[in-house]
Design an enzyme around this catalytic site. Structure first.
Site, PDB file in Angstrom:
ATOM      1  N   MET A  11      13.272   1.435   1.582  1.00  0.00           N
ATOM      2  CA  MET A  11      12.982   1.958   2.847  1.00  0.00           C
ATOM      3  C   MET A  11      13.859   2.081   3.865  1.00  0.00           C
ATOM      4  O   MET A  11      13.956   3.150   4.771  1.00  0.00           O
ATOM      5  CB  MET A  11      11.609   1.223   3.342  1.00  0.00           C
ATOM      6  N   GLY A  12      14.574   0.875   4.263  1.00  0.00           N
ATOM      7  CA  GLY A  12      15.466   0.804   5.181  1.00  0.00           C
ATOM      8  C   GLY A  12      16.569   1.565   5.325  1.00  0.00           C
ATOM      9  O   GLY A  12      16.791   2.247   6.221  1.00  0.00           O
ATOM     10  N   SER A  70       3.924   3.807   6.518  1.00  0.00           N
ATOM     11  CA  SER A  70       3.324   4.556   5.210  1.00  0.00           C
ATOM     12  C   SER A  70       4.126   5.668   5.130  1.00  0.00           C
ATOM     13  O   SER A  70       4.765   6.453   5.985  1.00  0.00           O
ATOM     14  CB  SER A  70       1.808   4.946   5.528  1.00  0.00           C
ATOM     15  N   LYS A  84      -2.289  -1.384   8.420  1.00  0.00           N
ATOM     16  CA  LYS A  84      -1.738  -1.077   7.314  1.00  0.00           C
ATOM     17  C   LYS A  84      -2.088  -1.592   6.072  1.00  0.00           C
ATOM     18  O   LYS A  84      -2.122  -1.182   5.115  1.00  0.00           O
ATOM     19  CB  LYS A  84       0.005  -1.460   7.481  1.00  0.00           C
ATOM     20  N   HIS A 119      -5.031   0.342   4.966  1.00  0.00           N
ATOM     21  CA  HIS A 119      -4.680   1.356   4.495  1.00  0.00           C
ATOM     22  C   HIS A 119      -4.185   1.099   3.132  1.00  0.00           C
ATOM     23  O   HIS A 119      -4.725   2.256   2.240  1.00  0.00           O
ATOM     24  CB  HIS A 119      -3.550   1.759   5.541  1.00  0.00           C
ATOM     25  N   ASN A 120      -3.520   0.096   2.657  1.00  0.00           N
ATOM     26  CA  ASN A 120      -3.386  -0.039   1.333  1.00  0.00           C
ATOM     27  C   ASN A 120      -4.334  -0.548   0.683  1.00  0.00           C
ATOM     28  O   ASN A 120      -4.360  -0.112  -0.588  1.00  0.00           O
ATOM     29  CB  ASN A 120      -2.081  -1.389   1.344  1.00  0.00           C
ATOM     30  N   GLU A 158      -5.699   2.846  -0.237  1.00  0.00           N
ATOM     31  CA  GLU A 158      -4.745   3.242  -1.243  1.00  0.00           C
ATOM     32  C   GLU A 158      -5.282   2.772  -2.602  1.00  0.00           C
ATOM     33  O   GLU A 158      -5.169   3.510  -3.820  1.00  0.00           O
ATOM     34  CB  GLU A 158      -3.448   2.827  -1.061  1.00  0.00           C
ATOM     35  N   ARG A 213      -6.102  -4.358 -11.477  1.00  0.00           N
ATOM     36  CA  ARG A 213      -4.706  -4.445 -11.319  1.00  0.00           C
ATOM     37  C   ARG A 213      -4.389  -5.495 -12.197  1.00  0.00           C
ATOM     38  O   ARG A 213      -3.756  -5.735 -12.902  1.00  0.00           O
ATOM     39  CB  ARG A 213      -4.172  -4.291 -10.099  1.00  0.00           C
TER      40      ARG A 213
HETATM   41  N1  LIG Z   1       8.556   0.743  -0.998  1.00  0.00           N
HETATM   42  C1  LIG Z   1       7.728   1.069  -0.163  1.00  0.00           C
HETATM   43  O1  LIG Z   1       6.957   2.150  -0.716  1.00  0.00           O
HETATM   44  C2  LIG Z   1       7.285   0.677   1.134  1.00  0.00           C
HETATM   45  C3  LIG Z   1       7.546  -0.772   1.425  1.00  0.00           C
HETATM   46  N2  LIG Z   1       7.209  -1.359   2.476  1.00  0.00           N
HETATM   47  C4  LIG Z   1       7.788  -2.621   2.884  1.00  0.00           C
HETATM   48  O2  LIG Z   1       9.031  -2.771   3.539  1.00  0.00           O
HETATM   49  C5  LIG Z   1       9.880  -3.727   3.323  1.00  0.00           C
HETATM   50  C6  LIG Z   1      11.057  -3.267   2.648  1.00  0.00           C
HETATM   51  O3  LIG Z   1      10.528  -2.746   1.213  1.00  0.00           O
HETATM   52  P1  LIG Z   1      11.521  -1.814   0.205  1.00  0.00           P
HETATM   53  O4  LIG Z   1      12.606  -1.242   1.168  1.00  0.00           O
HETATM   54  O5  LIG Z   1      10.860  -1.109  -0.583  1.00  0.00           O
HETATM   55  O6  LIG Z   1      12.254  -3.168  -0.332  1.00  0.00           O
HETATM   56  P2  LIG Z   1      13.516  -3.240  -1.183  1.00  0.00           P
HETATM   57  O7  LIG Z   1      13.549  -4.516  -2.058  1.00  0.00           O
HETATM   58  O8  LIG Z   1      13.947  -1.906  -1.727  1.00  0.00           O
HETATM   59  O9  LIG Z   1      14.666  -3.572  -0.049  1.00  0.00           O
HETATM   60  C7  LIG Z   1      14.745  -4.698   0.935  1.00  0.00           C
HETATM   61  C8  LIG Z   1      16.160  -4.970   1.268  1.00  0.00           C
HETATM   62  O10 LIG Z   1      16.437  -6.088   2.128  1.00  0.00           O
HETATM   63  C9  LIG Z   1      17.573  -6.828   1.804  1.00  0.00           C
HETATM   64  N3  LIG Z   1      17.339  -8.182   2.007  1.00  0.00           N
HETATM   65  C10 LIG Z   1      16.844  -9.323   1.395  1.00  0.00           C
HETATM   66  N4  LIG Z   1      16.950 -10.163   2.024  1.00  0.00           N
HETATM   67  C11 LIG Z   1      17.581  -9.900   3.295  1.00  0.00           C
HETATM   68  C12 LIG Z   1      18.089 -11.050   4.106  1.00  0.00           C
HETATM   69  N5  LIG Z   1      17.857 -12.290   4.288  1.00  0.00           N
HETATM   70  N6  LIG Z   1      18.951 -10.147   5.389  1.00  0.00           N
HETATM   71  C13 LIG Z   1      19.198  -8.764   5.215  1.00  0.00           C
HETATM   72  N7  LIG Z   1      18.600  -8.048   4.156  1.00  0.00           N
HETATM   73  C14 LIG Z   1      17.816  -8.634   3.194  1.00  0.00           C
HETATM   74  C15 LIG Z   1      17.740  -6.529   0.261  1.00  0.00           C
HETATM   75  O11 LIG Z   1      19.300  -6.681  -0.064  1.00  0.00           O
HETATM   76  C16 LIG Z   1      17.213  -5.000   0.233  1.00  0.00           C
HETATM   77  O12 LIG Z   1      18.274  -4.188   0.416  1.00  0.00           O
HETATM   78  C17 LIG Z   1       8.881  -4.522   2.792  1.00  0.00           C
HETATM   79  O13 LIG Z   1       8.383  -5.619   3.460  1.00  0.00           O
HETATM   80  C18 LIG Z   1       7.997  -3.575   2.017  1.00  0.00           C
HETATM   81  O14 LIG Z   1       6.549  -4.287   1.627  1.00  0.00           O
HETATM   82  C19 LIG Z   1       6.398  -0.504   3.428  1.00  0.00           C
HETATM   83  C20 LIG Z   1       5.920   0.783   3.064  1.00  0.00           C
HETATM   84  C21 LIG Z   1       6.401   1.390   1.830  1.00  0.00           C
HETATM   85  O1  LIG Z   2       2.943  -0.009   1.185  1.00  0.00           O
HETATM   86  C1  LIG Z   2       3.188   0.608   0.439  1.00  0.00           C
HETATM   87  C2  LIG Z   2       2.685   1.941   0.106  1.00  0.00           C
HETATM   88  O2  LIG Z   2       1.927   2.449   1.167  1.00  0.00           O
HETATM   89  C3  LIG Z   2       4.105   0.155  -0.782  1.00  0.00           C
HETATM   90  O3  LIG Z   2       4.527   1.003  -1.814  1.00  0.00           O
HETATM   91  C4  LIG Z   2       3.355  -1.256  -1.339  1.00  0.00           C
HETATM   92  O4  LIG Z   2       4.311  -1.846  -2.115  1.00  0.00           O
HETATM   93  C5  LIG Z   2       2.119  -0.751  -2.075  1.00  0.00           C
HETATM   94  O5  LIG Z   2       1.421  -1.659  -2.422  1.00  0.00           O
HETATM   95  P1  LIG Z   2       1.233  -2.641  -3.764  1.00  0.00           P
HETATM   96  O6  LIG Z   2       2.737  -2.856  -4.299  1.00  0.00           O
HETATM   97  O7  LIG Z   2       0.437  -3.591  -3.661  1.00  0.00           O
HETATM   98  O8  LIG Z   2       0.680  -1.254  -4.839  1.00  0.00           O
END
Ligand SMILES: NC(=O)C1=CN([C@@H]2O[C@H](COP(=O)(O)OP(=O)(O)OC[C@H]3O[C@@H](n4cnc5c(N)ncnc54)[C@H](O)[C@@H]3O)[C@@H](O)[C@H]2O)C=CC1
Ligand SMILES: O=C(CO)[C@H](O)[C@H](O)COP(=O)(O)O
Length: 300
Positions: free
Chosen positions: A11-12, A121, A172, A175-176, A179, A270
Site C-alpha cells: 500500500m505505502g 479502501s 473502516k 467496511h471490512n 467485505e 474463514r
Molecule cells: N493490502 C491491502 O489491501 C490493504 C492494507 N491496509 C493496511 O495498510 C497497512 C500496510 O499494508 P500493506 O502495505 O499491505 O503491508 P505490507 O506488508 O505489504 O507492507 C508493510 C511495509 O511496512 C514496512 N515496515 C515494517 N515494519 C516497519 C518499521 N518498523 N518501520 C518502517 N517500515 C516498516 C515493511 O518493510 C513493509 O514494506 C496495514 O496496516 C494493512 O492492514 C489497508 C488497506 C488495504
Molecule cells: O483492508 C483491506 C481491504 O479493504 C485489506 O486487504 C485487508 O487485509 C482485508 O481484510 P482480511 O485480510 O481480514 O481479509
C-alpha cells in the site's frame, strides 16, 4: 507540500507513487532498505531512518504511516512522535483497531501533535490510482492542512471526514466486516453453481453478472479477473485467512448488542476453512453413532 511516508509495502509504496505524481514530493522510510532503494529508483526521496525522514520535512510536518497494524504501528508512532514539533501531523492509514487509534489520539494530542486515523479502501490499485479514505481527527486541521492531499490521493468523492478520533478506523472496520459478508455470499453463490448439474463458464458468469445486474460491482469484476487467470480456481486451495478486522467487527457486534449474523458466520467460515478436519465433526459423528448406530468414517 513535502510529505513524509513511513512504510513502502504493497500500500505505502503505491501511495508514495501517487504522491510523487501529484507533486507532494514524498520522502520515505521503510525498515527494509531495498524498499527505499526501489522508491528512489521510481523518483522518490529516500531516508535511512525515521530521524532522517523527519529532518527532510518542513513544519508543519505531515507524515503518512502505512505499516502493519498492531505492534509495528505502535512502535513506529512511538519512535516518530518525540522527533516532531508541536503542530506536526501524523496520518495513520493502516488497518488499526479503532480503540487503539483512540489511545493514539489522546497520546499524540498530549504531545501537541495532530493525529488522524484513516481507513483506506480500494486495495493496491486504489493506493496507486485513487483510493477511498475514512478520516477521523480534528476537522479544522484536516480542512486547512490535509484536504488537498486526500483530494489528490482519492478517487472523486473518495474521502470523508468521519468525525472524532477513532471514527475513521471504526468505519473502516465495519467496511471490512461488510467485505467479509459480501465475499462470503459471492463464494456461496459460485459453490452452488459448482455443485449444480450445469457446466457454467465462471468467467462468463462473473462477466454477465457485472453488466446491469443487481449484484454487479468491483468484487464481481475481480472475480472475473480471477476466473480469467484460472478458470476453475484449480491452482489455489479454499483456505481463507484473515487479518483481524472481521473478528473486531464481530466483537463490536457483541459489545453493542447488534445482530450481525452474516458477518459473524462469514468470519466463522474463514476459520473453518483453515482446518482439514474438525473436532466438532468428530463429536457429532460419535454422538450419531452412539444414539443411532450410524456409521462413522475411520481415520486412515
Ligand atoms: N493490502 C491491502 O489491501 C490493504 C492494507 N491496509 C493496511 O495498510 C497497512 C500496510 O499494508 P500493506 O502495505 O499491505 O503491508 P505490507 O506488508 O505489504 O507492507 C508493510 C511495509 O511496512 C514496512 N515496515 C515494517 N515494519 C516497519 C518499521 N518498523 N518501520 C518502517 N517500515 C516498516 C515493511 O518493510 C513493509 O514494506 C496495514 O496496516 C494493512 O492492514 C489497508 C488497506 C488495504
Ligand atoms: O483492508 C483491506 C481491504 O479493504 C485489506 O486487504 C485487508 O487485509 C482485508 O481484510 P482480511 O485480510 O481480514 O481479509
Amino acid at each position: 507540500m513535502k510529505a513524509g511516508l513511513i512504510g513502502l509495502g504493497k500500500m505505502g509504496y503505491n501511495i508514495g507513487l501517487q504522491m510523487l505524481e501529484k507533486n507532494h514530493e514524498p520522502a520515505a522510510f521503510d525498515v527494509d532498505p531495498k524498499a527505499v532503494e526501489t522508491f528512489k529508483e521510481a523518483g522518490g526521496e529516500g531516508a535511512a531512518s525515521i530521524e532522517e525522514l523527519v529532518q527532510k520535512l518542513e513544519a508543519p510536518r505531515v507524515i503518512w504511516v502505512m505499516v502493519p497494524a498492531g505492534t509495528v504501528t505502535d512502535e513506529v508512532l512511538e519512535e516518530t512522535a518525540p522527533l516532531l514539533d508541536e503542530g506536526d501531523i501524523l496520518i495513520e492509514a493502516g488497518n488499526s483497531h479503532y480503540k487503539k487509534s483512540m489511545e493514539h489520539h489522546q497520546n499524540m494530542e498530549a504531545r501537541g501533535l495532530y493525529f488522524f486515523d484513516v481507513g483506506t479502501s480500494g486495495g493496491i490499485s486504489g493506493a496507486r490510482h485513487g483510493a477511498c479514505f475514512m478520516i477521523g481527527g480534528n476537522k479544522e486541521v484536516f480542512q486547512k492542512e490535509l484536504e488537498p492531499l486526500f483530494d489528490d490521493l482519492s478517487v472523486e468523492k473518495g474521502y470523508f471526514h468521519t468525525g472524532e478520533g477513532g471514527s475513521g478506523h471504526y468505519l473502516k472496520m465495519i467496511h471490512n466486516g461488510i467485505e467479509y459478508g459480501m465475499m462470503a455470499a459471492i463464494g456461496e453463490g459460485f459453490e452452488l453453481l459448482e455443485k449444480s448439474p450445469f457446466d457454467y463458464d465462471y468467467e462468463g458468469v462473473a462477466e454477465v453478472w457485472n453488466h446491469g445486474s443487481v449484484i454487479r460491482g468491483w468484487l464481481m469484476e475481480l472475480m472475473g479477473d480471477a476466473f480469467k487467470k484460472d478458470a476453475n480456481l484449480d491452482d489455489i486451495r479454499g483456505v481463507m485467512h484473515s487479518s483481524g478486522e472481521g473478528k473486531w467487527t464481530v466483537e463490536s457486534a457483541l459489545d453493542y448488542q447488534a445482530a450481525a449474523p452474516v458477518i459473524a458466520l462469514s468470519l466463522m467460515m474463514r476459520y473453518r476453512s483453515q482446518e482439514t478436519d474438525t473436532f466438532t465433526g468428530k463429536v457429532v459423528a460419535a454422538l450419531r453413532h452412539e444414539f443411532g448406530g450410524h456409521a462413522t468414517e475411520q481415520q486412515e
